[in-house]
Design a protein around this motif. Structure first.
Motif, PDB file in Angstrom:
ATOM      1  N   ALA A   2       0.838  -1.198   0.000  1.00  0.00           N
ATOM      2  CA  ALA A   2       0.000   0.000   0.000  1.00  0.00           C
ATOM      3  C   ALA A   2       0.876   1.252   0.000  1.00  0.00           C
ATOM      4  O   ALA A   2       1.932   1.297   0.622  1.00  0.00           O
ATOM      5  CB  ALA A   2      -0.912   0.001   1.212  1.00  0.00           C
ATOM      6  N   ARG A   3       0.422   2.257  -0.683  1.00  0.00           N
ATOM      7  CA  ARG A   3       1.101   3.547  -0.719  1.00  0.00           C
ATOM      8  C   ARG A   3       0.104   4.614  -0.329  1.00  0.00           C
ATOM      9  O   ARG A   3      -1.094   4.451  -0.468  1.00  0.00           O
ATOM     10  CB  ARG A   3       1.626   3.841  -2.105  1.00  0.00           C
ATOM     11  N   GLU A   4       0.616   5.711   0.128  1.00  0.00           N
ATOM     12  CA  GLU A   4      -0.247   6.803   0.575  1.00  0.00           C
ATOM     13  C   GLU A   4      -0.344   7.866  -0.509  1.00  0.00           C
ATOM     14  O   GLU A   4       0.650   8.237  -1.121  1.00  0.00           O
ATOM     15  CB  GLU A   4       0.347   7.436   1.838  1.00  0.00           C
ATOM     16  N   ILE A   5      -1.566   8.329  -0.734  1.00  0.00           N
ATOM     17  CA  ILE A   5      -1.833   9.427  -1.655  1.00  0.00           C
ATOM     18  C   ILE A   5      -2.579  10.487  -0.863  1.00  0.00           C
ATOM     19  O   ILE A   5      -3.549  10.179  -0.166  1.00  0.00           O
ATOM     20  CB  ILE A   5      -2.701   8.979  -2.848  1.00  0.00           C
ATOM     21  N   ARG A   6      -2.174  11.706  -1.000  1.00  0.00           N
ATOM     22  CA  ARG A   6      -2.877  12.799  -0.328  1.00  0.00           C
ATOM     23  C   ARG A   6      -3.591  13.639  -1.378  1.00  0.00           C
ATOM     24  O   ARG A   6      -3.011  14.007  -2.394  1.00  0.00           O
ATOM     25  CB  ARG A   6      -1.901  13.666   0.452  1.00  0.00           C
ATOM     26  N   ILE A   7      -4.860  13.895  -1.115  1.00  0.00           N
ATOM     27  CA  ILE A   7      -5.637  14.746  -2.001  1.00  0.00           C
ATOM     28  C   ILE A   7      -6.291  15.838  -1.167  1.00  0.00           C
ATOM     29  O   ILE A   7      -6.478  15.682   0.037  1.00  0.00           O
ATOM     30  CB  ILE A   7      -6.722  13.955  -2.773  1.00  0.00           C
ATOM     31  N   GLU A   8      -6.613  16.928  -1.811  1.00  0.00           N
ATOM     32  CA  GLU A   8      -7.323  18.006  -1.135  1.00  0.00           C
ATOM     33  C   GLU A   8      -8.679  18.178  -1.790  1.00  0.00           C
ATOM     34  O   GLU A   8      -8.796  18.160  -3.012  1.00  0.00           O
ATOM     35  CB  GLU A   8      -6.534  19.310  -1.228  1.00  0.00           C
ATOM     36  N   ILE A   9      -9.712  18.291  -0.957  1.00  0.00           N
ATOM     37  CA  ILE A   9     -11.056  18.545  -1.450  1.00  0.00           C
ATOM     38  C   ILE A   9     -11.605  19.742  -0.686  1.00  0.00           C
ATOM     39  O   ILE A   9     -11.142  20.054   0.418  1.00  0.00           O
ATOM     40  CB  ILE A   9     -11.975  17.314  -1.295  1.00  0.00           C
ATOM     41  N   LEU A  36     -12.169   6.080  -3.697  1.00  0.00           N
ATOM     42  CA  LEU A  36     -11.114   6.381  -4.652  1.00  0.00           C
ATOM     43  C   LEU A  36     -10.660   5.113  -5.377  1.00  0.00           C
ATOM     44  O   LEU A  36     -10.517   5.100  -6.597  1.00  0.00           O
ATOM     45  CB  LEU A  36      -9.931   7.037  -3.941  1.00  0.00           C
ATOM     46  N   ALA A  37     -10.451   4.040  -4.642  1.00  0.00           N
ATOM     47  CA  ALA A  37     -10.028   2.777  -5.255  1.00  0.00           C
ATOM     48  C   ALA A  37     -11.088   2.260  -6.227  1.00  0.00           C
ATOM     49  O   ALA A  37     -10.754   1.781  -7.321  1.00  0.00           O
ATOM     50  CB  ALA A  37      -9.737   1.736  -4.179  1.00  0.00           C
TER      51      ALA A  37
END
Length: 77
Positions: A2-9, A36-37
């Motif tokens: 698993a990898r981490e993704i950061r998004i802003e909403i 998201l997945a």
């Protein structure tokens, strides 16, 4: 792995996300990760379908095997 993704909403989207997670009795972070997945999986599936049908002869073979017309429950993606 698993990898981490950061998004802003924006705040409105975040509040909607929290409401939907609450309705499903899930942690908002877990729910957001799943949404998201699911979106990425759908995009990969549709891309794979497009590549399959773009292969020479596949569209015709598919139509010959399953019929040229969509069924009554088919919807546009």
């Amino acid at each position: 792995m698993a990898r981490e993704i950061r998004i802003e909403i924006d705040d409105e989207q975040y509040e909607q996300l929290k409401r939907e997670a609450h309705q499903r009795h899930e942690d908002p972070d877990v729910y957001a990760s799943r949404v998201l997945a699911d979106g990425l999986n759908k995009a990969r599936f549709l891309q794979g379908c497009a590549e399959f049908l773009a292969t020479p002869g596949m569209r015709e073979e598919f139509a010959a095997r399953f019929g040229p017309q969509p069924g009554p429950s088919a919807t546009a993606a």
